[in-house]
Design a protein around this motif. Structure first.
Motif, short mmCIF file in Angstrom:
data_model
loop_
_atom_site.label_atom_id
_atom_site.label_comp_id
_atom_site.label_asym_id
_atom_site.label_seq_id
_atom_site.Cartn_x
_atom_site.Cartn_y
_atom_site.Cartn_z
N LEU A 66 0.84 -1.19 0.00
CA LEU A 66 0.00 0.00 0.00
C LEU A 66 0.88 1.24 0.00
CD1 LEU A 66 0.11 1.41 3.06
CD2 LEU A 66 -1.41 -0.45 3.63
N VAL A 67 0.25 2.37 -0.35
CA VAL A 67 0.89 3.67 -0.20
C VAL A 67 -0.07 4.52 0.61
CG1 VAL A 67 -0.02 4.45 -2.43
CG2 VAL A 67 1.84 5.70 -1.36
N ALA A 68 0.47 5.25 1.59
CA ALA A 68 -0.37 6.04 2.48
C ALA A 68 0.30 7.38 2.76
CB ALA A 68 -0.63 5.29 3.78
N ARG A 69 -0.53 8.34 3.09
CA ARG A 69 -0.05 9.64 3.57
C ARG A 69 -0.41 9.71 5.04
NH1 ARG A 69 -1.61 12.38 -0.24
NH2 ARG A 69 0.39 12.92 -1.24
N GLY A 70 0.60 9.51 5.89
CA GLY A 70 0.33 9.35 7.30
C GLY A 70 -0.37 8.01 7.52
N LYS A 110 9.15 11.90 1.89
CA LYS A 110 8.42 13.07 2.39
C LYS A 110 7.30 12.59 3.32
CE LYS A 110 9.63 15.87 -1.61
NZ LYS A 110 9.17 16.67 -2.76
N ASP A 111 6.03 12.86 2.97
CA ASP A 111 4.92 12.45 3.84
C ASP A 111 4.29 11.14 3.39
OD1 ASP A 111 3.97 13.54 1.50
OD2 ASP A 111 2.16 14.38 2.42
N LEU A 112 4.88 10.46 2.42
CA LEU A 112 4.32 9.21 1.90
C LEU A 112 5.03 8.00 2.52
CD1 LEU A 112 3.98 10.07 -1.90
CD2 LEU A 112 2.15 9.98 -0.20
N ILE A 113 4.25 6.93 2.72
CA ILE A 113 4.79 5.66 3.22
C ILE A 113 4.43 4.57 2.21
CG2 ILE A 113 4.77 3.95 5.07
CD1 ILE A 113 3.77 6.14 6.94
N PHE A 114 5.43 3.89 1.67
CA PHE A 114 5.23 2.76 0.78
C PHE A 114 5.53 1.50 1.59
CE2 PHE A 114 4.72 5.03 -3.19
CZ PHE A 114 5.32 6.26 -2.90
N LEU A 115 4.50 0.72 1.86
CA LEU A 115 4.61 -0.44 2.76
C LEU A 115 4.36 -1.73 1.98
CD1 LEU A 115 4.81 -1.66 5.65
CD2 LEU A 115 2.34 -1.31 5.83
N CYS A 116 5.16 -2.75 2.28
CA CYS A 116 5.04 -4.04 1.60
C CYS A 116 5.16 -5.16 2.63
CB CYS A 116 6.14 -4.16 0.53
SG CYS A 116 6.38 -5.83 -0.09
N ILE A 117 4.25 -6.13 2.54
CA ILE A 117 4.34 -7.34 3.35
C ILE A 117 4.76 -8.48 2.43
CG2 ILE A 117 3.09 -8.98 4.80
CD1 ILE A 117 1.23 -6.80 5.63
N GLY A 135 0.40 3.21 11.78
CA GLY A 135 0.51 4.13 12.90
C GLY A 135 1.72 3.91 13.78
N LYS A 136 2.38 2.77 13.62
CA LYS A 136 3.54 2.45 14.46
C LYS A 136 4.87 2.66 13.74
CE LYS A 136 0.82 -1.06 16.89
NZ LYS A 136 0.73 -2.48 17.30
N ILE A 137 4.82 3.06 12.47
CA ILE A 137 6.06 3.24 11.71
C ILE A 137 6.72 4.54 12.11
CG2 ILE A 137 7.01 3.64 9.41
CD1 ILE A 137 4.96 1.76 8.28
N PRO A 138 7.98 4.50 12.57
CA PRO A 138 8.68 5.75 12.91
C PRO A 138 9.03 6.54 11.65
CG PRO A 138 10.16 3.88 13.08
CD PRO A 138 8.80 3.31 12.80
N ARG A 139 9.08 7.84 11.77
CA ARG A 139 9.39 8.70 10.62
C ARG A 139 10.89 8.97 10.53
NH1 ARG A 139 4.97 7.11 10.37
NH2 ARG A 139 3.13 8.17 9.54
#
Length: 224
Positions: free
Chosen positions: A7-11, A60-67, A36-40
């Motif tokens: 997924l990709v999320a902003r915050g 920047k303010d985007l999080i790209f997360l992969c399982i 919500g637990k990912i440190p910046r």
């Protein structure tokens, strides 16, 4: 399956996501809880939990997360995240009204491609490593038998057979990788040909329009 969900999320706001897993766990829900637990701090990180790896890339303010599965390896996972980031950036600039659905399809296609192509390559490498280990064990056994003076004909036959199978398997794996490479090149050549045809047609149309205007301007006025 190597890449199971992304997924990709902003915050904590999810922009697009896709779960390719077939298990009972809802990995999209798990990913939302992890956000919500990912440190910046730190651009890229990877954690292991409950038989999966949780990998993320910050921009920047985007999080790209992969399982991903434990067999995927960090190199493949972060290659996936980098390609996901680039594809998302390119699609974000398009400004399409159906951008959310297009992003989901884009993410689905990347996950499927990595699981098909990279998964096959990973399996090839794993089987090759297993063949090398078995061959090494056979050589060690052969040395021990020679030291004891026992008969070695049967072990030699087995070693030669295993070596032949290893060579054959490597040849098949190389042909498979070459086929994947040529398939990718053919797709690029077809895209280039289509672009060239479009440019030629557009140039012909513009030239024809200009030519007609020039002819019309060159016709003398026959009115009184």
């Amino acid at each position: 399956m190597l890449v199971k969900s992304a997924l990709v999320a902003r915050g904590t706001f999810v922009i697009c996501e896709y779960d390719a897993s077939s298990g009972s766990d809802d990995l999209n829900e798990v990913s939302r809880k992890v956000l919500g637990k990912i440190p910046r701090t730190g651009a890229i990180r990877s954690y292991v939990y409950s038989g999966h790896t949780f990998n993320y890339l910050l921009e920047k303010d985007l999080i790209f997360l992969c399982i991903a599965s434990m067999d995927a390896g960090s190199e493949l996972v972060f290659q996936f995240l980098e390609e996901f980031r680039c594809s998302y950036a390119a699609m974000s600039r398009s400004g399409s009204s159906s951008r959310s659905a297009e992003m989901t399809r884009m993410l689905r296609d990347i996950i499927i491609r990595y699981n098909d192509e990279r998964g096959a390559k990973t399996k090839v490498g794993r089987v090759e490593a297993e063949l090398e280990d078995v061959t090494e064990i056979m050589r060690d056994n052969l040395g021990k038998v020679m030291e004891r003076g026992e008969r070695i004909e049967s072990l030699l036959d087995k070693t030669n057979t295993l070596s032949s199978e290893s060579v054959s398997f490597r040849s098949s794996a190389k042909r498979y990788n070459d086929d994947l490479w040529w398939r990718d090149q053919r797709g690029r050549m077809m895209l280039g040909l289509v672009i060239l045809v479009v440019l030629v047609v557009a140039s012909w149309y513009v030239w024809g329009s200009l030519h007609q205007r020039v002819q019309a301007a060159a016709v003398p006025d026959t009115g009184d």
